[in-house]
Each structure stands twice: as C-alpha cells, then as structure tokens.
Write an enzyme that holds these catalytic residues in place. Structure first.
Site, PDB file in Angstrom:
ATOM      1  CB  CYS A 247      -0.748  -0.258   0.670  1.00 44.54           C
ATOM      2  SG  CYS A 247      -2.150   1.240   1.473  1.00 44.54           S
TER       3      CYS A 247
ATOM      4  CB  CYS B  16      -0.943   2.846   4.323  1.00 41.73           C
ATOM      5  SG  CYS B  16      -2.036   1.901   3.607  1.00 41.73           S
ATOM      6  CG  ASP B  17       3.546   1.181   4.973  1.00 38.68           C
ATOM      7  OD1 ASP B  17       3.221   1.421   5.637  1.00 38.68           O
ATOM      8  OD2 ASP B  17       3.372   0.085   3.823  1.00 38.68           O
TER       9      ASP B  17
END
Ligand code: NAP
Length: 313
Positions: free
Chosen positions: A135, A138-139
C-alpha cells in the site's frame, strides 16, 4: 450475545454501504458487520476521479466516510466486528464474530471484497513492514527521497508508481512481461514521468536487507526470458499484483469458482443459497470498480427485499 436482523450485511466497501442504504430505506433495519478494514480497498487509495457525481477530484477515504455516514443516517446498525464463521445450512442463517457475538438473519448480503496478493517469497514476509508494503498510500511517506520498486503491470501498480513519485527520488516498475495491462491513460502518465523507469520481463527472486535494524537494501531480479539473475540496490518494494476475494469463511457454504470468487446467477447477486446474495469484488473479477460494486450492492438489496417480501419469518 445474539442479534437478529432481516438483513445482515457482511463487509463495508461500496457494495456493502450501498446495500445498507437501500435496505435501510426499505425499512428492513439492516445490520452491517464492518470487518477489520471499514470502507475496504478505497480507504487505501488517494485520488478518485472516476466515481460519478463529483466535479472535483475526491479522496478514497473521504468517499467511504461519506458512504458510511449515509448508511448510518438512513438507519443501518453498523457494528465493529469481524465475522469468523457462518452457517447457511439452516434458517435463520447464523454468523459468529470475533467478539463472540452471534448474528442471526433472514437474509445475508456478502460484500467482503478482496485483499492484496503477495509474491509468496519468504523474504517478502520477512521484510513486510520493514521496506516491503502492498500500500503506497499507507507507507509511501517512509520513502521520502529514497528509491523504490513497484511490482506489477495493472492499474494498481501504475497508480502506486505514480503516487510514489510524490515522495521517492526514483521509482522502478518491475513487470514480468514487456507490456502493461493498465489503462492507456495511466500508461501514458507512467511513461511520461521522469522519475519512473520500467524494468521489463523481470520478477523479484529475493528481497535482501539488514537484520539490525531490519530494512530492505536490495533485490535479486530474475529475467523471465532467460532466467538470468541481477542484483539491484533498492530501499523499498511495493507489491501491486492484484487481489484475492475475501471468501475464506464462505467455503462450503456458497458455490465458488476455481479462484474462490462467489458464483452468482447471471445478471443478479443471487448465490447458490436462497436468501444469500453476493455483491462487489467478492463475486466480480471483471470490472472491480467502486461504482460497479455500488451498483451490485443496490441489486443485492433489491433482491433481498423481494425475497423477504415473499416469505413469512
Ligand atoms: P490486475 O489488473 O489483476 O493486475 C495484476 C498485475 O500483477 C498484472 O500485471 C500481473 O501480470 C501482475 N502479477 C500477478 N501475479 C504476479 C506475480 N506473482 N508476480 C509478478 N507479477 C504478477 O490487478 P490490479 O492492478 O490490482 O487491478 C485489479 C482491478 O482493479 C482491475 O480491473 C483494474 O482495472 C481495477 N483498478 C482500477 C483502478 C482505476 O480505475 N483507477 C485502479 C486500480 C485498480 P500479468 O499482466 O503478466 O498478468
């Protein structure tokens, strides 16, 4: 604790929320069990430009918050729990949550969606969360001014690569063939981007890194043409190779195909069990769009409503 409803909706993506809005407005007082990722896959995306009704670009998480709010405001009982087993062999249907609560229902709408697919190599799991991710939204933040790889050749991989150019200094797209399956408009954006380079006909053989502190330092790439192995320095690996339907708990309960997608009757959401409906990515490997999932959620709600109207429970 046991809770009974006329309609139990399992899963909370666009399909589930739309089913909730329609069944709630039909006075069926639905219960929705949200699962561990309320809002589903759109909560880990950024810009959404293809969901109709918005003149400006909107954000995936925001869209899902709006859907949840709408489902709640028309009367859906939204519960934070994760269904771990179901029994559709007798009526009322039952579902048991991680919380220990049991949900019984006269009809069920399955909208559990799909989950990210992994490469399946040992080093991927070893470095998951330490330089390996599925993701970018997200990261990606952790890879500011670093060099990263995105694996895959579909829309997700291209979108992740483009997104990562916002923080990474260089993005390599590693694909096992020499053509992408992503939409042309996305491919054009990818090829035009100065920070992105494609590495064709290659697969990740191994992710290498340090143990203390644990982090990724490189990969071994294997040519899909001649099997040659090359080593490459890299700071992060984003896996974007598709999804698997979240149907584990429904095995043996409803008919599925050989890829574990739930089978529904043509032009409907009716499963092999009367009174059980499936909508969205859990049954759809063709379109897989938020708008098609929402449409199927609407279909499931209308079909459940019709089914319940013809029965005395
Ligand atoms: P996808 O279209 O199934 O693409 C998966 C990609 O990963 C393919 O290029 C595939 O290679 C590659 N792949 C699969 N297994 C692999 C493995 N073990 N090792 C290396 N590569 C592997 O998946 P997706 O990109 O997640 O998209 C899924 C669906 O969602 C699609 O219908 C897509 O259109 C839709 N989607 C739409 C949007 C949008 O409209 N904005 C955004 C994201 C996704 P091959 O090409 O060789 O098979």
């Amino acid at each position: 604790m046991a809770k009974h409803s006329k309609v139990l909706i399992i899963g909370s993506g666009p399909a589930g929320y739309t089913a909730a809005i329609y069944t709630a407005r039909a006075m069926l007082e639905p219960i929705m069990v949200q699962g561990t990722q309320p809002g589903g896959q759109l909560t880990i995306t950024t810009d959404v430009e293809n969901y109709p009704g918005f003149g400006d670009v909107i954000q995936g998480p925001w869209l899902m918050e709006q859907m949840q709010q709408q489902a709640k405001s028309v009367g859906t009982d939204i519960i934070t729990d994760m269904i771990k087993s179901v029994d559709f062999s007798k009526r009322p249907f039952t579902a048991v949550g991680d919380s220990g609560d049991t949900y019984t229902a006269d009809s069920i709408i399955i909208s559990t969606g799909a989950q990210a697919r992994w490469l399946g190599i040992d080093s991927e799991m070893k470095f998951s969360g330490f330089g390996v991710s599925a993701c970018a939204t997200c990261d990606g933040f952790f890879f500011k001014d670093k060099e990263v790889i995105v694996v895959g050749g579909g829309n997700s991989a291209v979108e992740e690569a483009l997104y990562l150019t916002g923080m990474a200094s260089k993005v390599y797209l590693v694909h096992r063939r020499d053509t992408l399956r992503a939409e042309k408009i996305l491919q054009d954006r990818l090829f035009a981007h100065a920070k992105i380079e494609c590495i064709w006909n290659s697969q990740i053989e191994e992710i290498v890194g340090d143990d203390n502190p644990k982090n990724v330092t490189g990969v071994k790439l294997k040519s899909t043409v001649d099997g040659a192995i090359t080593e490459m320095k890299i700071d992060g690996v984003f896996v974007a190779i598709g999804h698997d339907p979240a149907t584990g708990i429904f095995k043996g309960q409803v008919e599925m195909d050989n890829e574990n997608y739930i089978i529904t009757k043509p032009d409907s959401t009716v499963t092999s069990v009367e009174g059980v409906y499936a909508a969205g990515d859990v049954k759809d490997k063709t379109y897989r769009q938020a708008v098609t999932a929402a449409g199927m959620g609407c279909m499931a709600a209308l079909e459940a409503e019709k089914y319940l109207a013809g029965k005395k429970f």
